[in-house]
Enzyme design. Structure first.
Site, mmCIF file in Angstrom:
data_model
loop_
_atom_site.group_PDB
_atom_site.id
_atom_site.type_symbol
_atom_site.label_atom_id
_atom_site.label_comp_id
_atom_site.label_asym_id
_atom_site.label_seq_id
_atom_site.Cartn_x
_atom_site.Cartn_y
_atom_site.Cartn_z
ATOM 1 N N GLY A 1 35.710 37.437 39.423
ATOM 2 C CA GLY A 1 36.807 38.288 39.278
ATOM 3 C C GLY A 1 37.899 38.055 40.273
ATOM 4 O O GLY A 1 38.044 38.961 41.063
ATOM 5 N N THR A 2 38.847 36.978 40.206
ATOM 6 C CA THR A 2 39.930 36.627 41.126
ATOM 7 C C THR A 2 41.107 36.096 40.315
ATOM 8 O O THR A 2 40.928 35.600 39.206
ATOM 9 C CB THR A 2 39.448 35.522 42.108
ATOM 10 O OG1 THR A 2 38.268 35.967 42.749
ATOM 11 C CG2 THR A 2 40.499 35.169 43.150
ATOM 12 N N THR A 3 42.315 36.200 40.870
ATOM 13 C CA THR A 3 43.467 35.602 40.212
ATOM 14 C C THR A 3 44.361 34.932 41.244
ATOM 15 O O THR A 3 44.234 35.197 42.440
ATOM 16 C CB THR A 3 44.256 36.640 39.395
ATOM 17 O OG1 THR A 3 45.142 35.980 38.500
ATOM 18 C CG2 THR A 3 45.048 37.581 40.297
ATOM 19 N N ALA B 1 41.110 31.163 40.893
ATOM 20 C CA ALA B 1 40.037 32.139 40.833
ATOM 21 C C ALA B 1 38.727 31.385 40.628
ATOM 22 O O ALA B 1 38.723 30.163 40.469
ATOM 23 C CB ALA B 1 40.285 33.087 39.657
#
Length: 518
Positions: A340-342, A419
């Site tokens: 869960g990263t951007t 991510a």
């Protein structure tokens, strides 16, 4: 600019069109990402911003990652809940969630510090696009719908999550409209009151009371004590380029720099996608894994780790050559050439560059009623907190996140980040290699299938030639062959400055990313 969603990128591009600089655009895009990429990032998470100021050429890293909570508490927190998230091809990952997994959020503080230091447009103006989309809603694109599917066990754990992410009793799917009125209200409070509304106001008090009632350890003292840290970035040279990235106590930038040093000595092994090139990558990744052993995690906090690690480059090169000789991979000896990263990457007309990576982890499943804020689960991430318990209140957690720049003669050649949890460093490494050593443009570099080493297994994303993978198996590599591209292999966003002075930008199709040149 490039980002993980079309609306995220467009929010930043709109700011660039108005004459805002790279940091203005990056901040506006980050606010929008909390709405459009809500499975990956939120005001309840944290991250890092790497900024190059064109006027001075100086680069600084702003650390607003999460900290360990618990100031003023002497009671143990409730145990975290364990959930399994499945990707594809049998790959899965265990996440620990619940209120006990929530670290002190730094995202809002980080953006305000960046705004004060670099921005030219008003704070409230940069929030306007995100407020509008949160209130009016937006259509869920397939990439985000996939994330909703695999993270559903977390997103809809509680009533607050079900009201947002499954108002009709089932999870949202592609084409459904995601509306977030509570988050819109929170963003309006931030537009009016700035970060103080969160760290010293009613919003923060409500958040802390709810988390503690649910068994977590976040306190108002934690929020009041939180500070953004400005750090000198890590730098290393490879070929004719300079790699600039996130320094310790984060590990991603150091490990990517280490891999680039190895490849500058060894070469890429062969053409992109060839068995030799994949084998070379796998062996370099093996050295990265070895480097993380022993006292690596504690050394991240002691200082001097990059220097000590880089001093062993020749030893690592020798180990790789020995393994290749024993396996018979016979790599070509070509010279080195030009979930869960951007991530958000921006370059403006003046040459200012901003590279921001932010994360909510997998999300804790804790959404504070009336706020729309989904809190992070960073204390429950094995990669960041392997012991599964708080060590000392206020201490920064380590991270794999690595917002990065590749410089040529001090000018941005590539603004990049990704991510992908532990796999993001491989995504960044391969993207940098594809552009600087394999000569690809930034879009082709992002779309190229990727490799990830996990233990003894080399995960090969869909898109590689079958005959090349067959050769790898003949050399003794244990492969996991994926059928197609998958966000398991990261979600990169990058801006490229070409030799002729033109710009290009690309987001990762694995996560519905988008690039815009204004």
């Amino acid at each position: 600019m490039a980002a993980g969603h079309t609306l995220t990128a467009e929010a930043g591009a709109e700011v660039l069109r108005e004459g805002g600089n790279a940091v203005d655009a990056c901040i506006a895009a980050t606010f929008m990402s909390w709405v459009t990429e809500s499975t990956l990032t939120s005001p309840g998470g944290g991250g890092f911003l790497l900024v190059r100021a064109a006027s001075t050429g100086k680069v600084r890293l702003h650390d607003f990652f999460v900290a360990i909570p618990g100031h003023g508490l002497d009671r143990p927190v409730r145990e975290m809940d364990a959930v399994e998230v499945e990707f594809d091809r049998g790959a899965s990952q265990i996440f620990r969630v619940g209120a006990a997994s929530c670290g002190v959020p730094g995202a809002i503080a980080g953006l305000e510090v960046a705004h004060r230091a670099y921005a030219t447009l008003p704070w409230g103006r940069l929030l306007e696009p995100a407020i509008a989309v949160a209130r009016e809603g937006h259509e869920l694109v397939p990439a985000q719908a996939y994330l909703h599917a695999i993270l559903d066990v977390i997103l809809r754990r509680r009533d607050t999550g079900r009201q947002i992410f499954g108002p009709d009793g089932v999870r949202l799917v592609a084409g459904d409209r995601l509306v977030m009125p509570d988050l819109a209200g929170t963003l309006e409070q931030l537009a009016e009151g700035g970060a103080a509304a969160f760290y010293a106001g009613e919003l923060g008090r409500r958040l802390c009371e709810y988390v503690r009632a649910e068994g977590g350890s976040l306190t108002e003292e934690d929020l009041a004590a939180y500070r953004v840290i400005s750090r000198r970035p890590i730098r290393s040279s490879f070929d004719s380029h300079e790699f600039v990235s996130n320094p310790p106590p984060s590990s991603g930038g150091t490990l990517i720099a280490y891999a680039l040093l190895l490849l500058s000595r060894l070469g890429t092994g062969g053409p992109a996608g060839s068995a030799q090139a994949i084998a070379r990558l796998a062996e370099v990744m093996r050295e990265q894994t070895l480097a993380r052993g022993g006292s690596f995690v504690s050394d991240l906090y002691r200082g001097g780790l990059p220097k000590r690690l880089f001093a062993d480059v020749e030893g690592a090169v020798a180990r790789i050559r020995l393994r290749e000789a024993e396996s018979g991979t016979d790599p070509a000896e070509e010279p080195v050439g030009a979930p869960g990263t951007t991530h958000i990457s921006v370059v403006d007309a003046a040459g200012n560059a901003a590279s921001l990576t932010a994360s909510n982890g997998s999300g804790s499943g804790v959404i504070v009623p009336g706020t729309g804020i989904h809190l992070n689960n960073m204390l429950g991430e094995y990669d960041l907190n392997p012991v599964g318990r708080a060590v000392r209140s206020g201490r920064r957690l380590t991270s794999m996140m690595a917002p990065s720049l590749v410089l040529d003669d001090g000018r941005p050649r590539l603004v990049v980040g990704s991510a992908g949890s532990i796999r993001l460093r491989g995504a960044i490494l391969q993207l940098v290699l594809n552009v600087t050593m394999h000569g690809m443009d930034v879009r082709a570099a992002i779309e190229q299938p990727r490799v990830h080493l996990e233990g003894a297994h080399v995960h090969c994303e869909g898109g590689f030639e079958r005959t090349e993978l067959d050769r790898l198996e003949q050399w003794g590599y244990e492969l996991v062959r994926w059928r197609r591209r998958n966000l398991y292999f990261g979600g990169a966003a990058a801006v490229e400055l070409r030799e002729d002075g033109s710009l290009d930008a690309a987001g990762d199709p694995r996560r519905g990313g988008h690039g815009i040149v204004v």
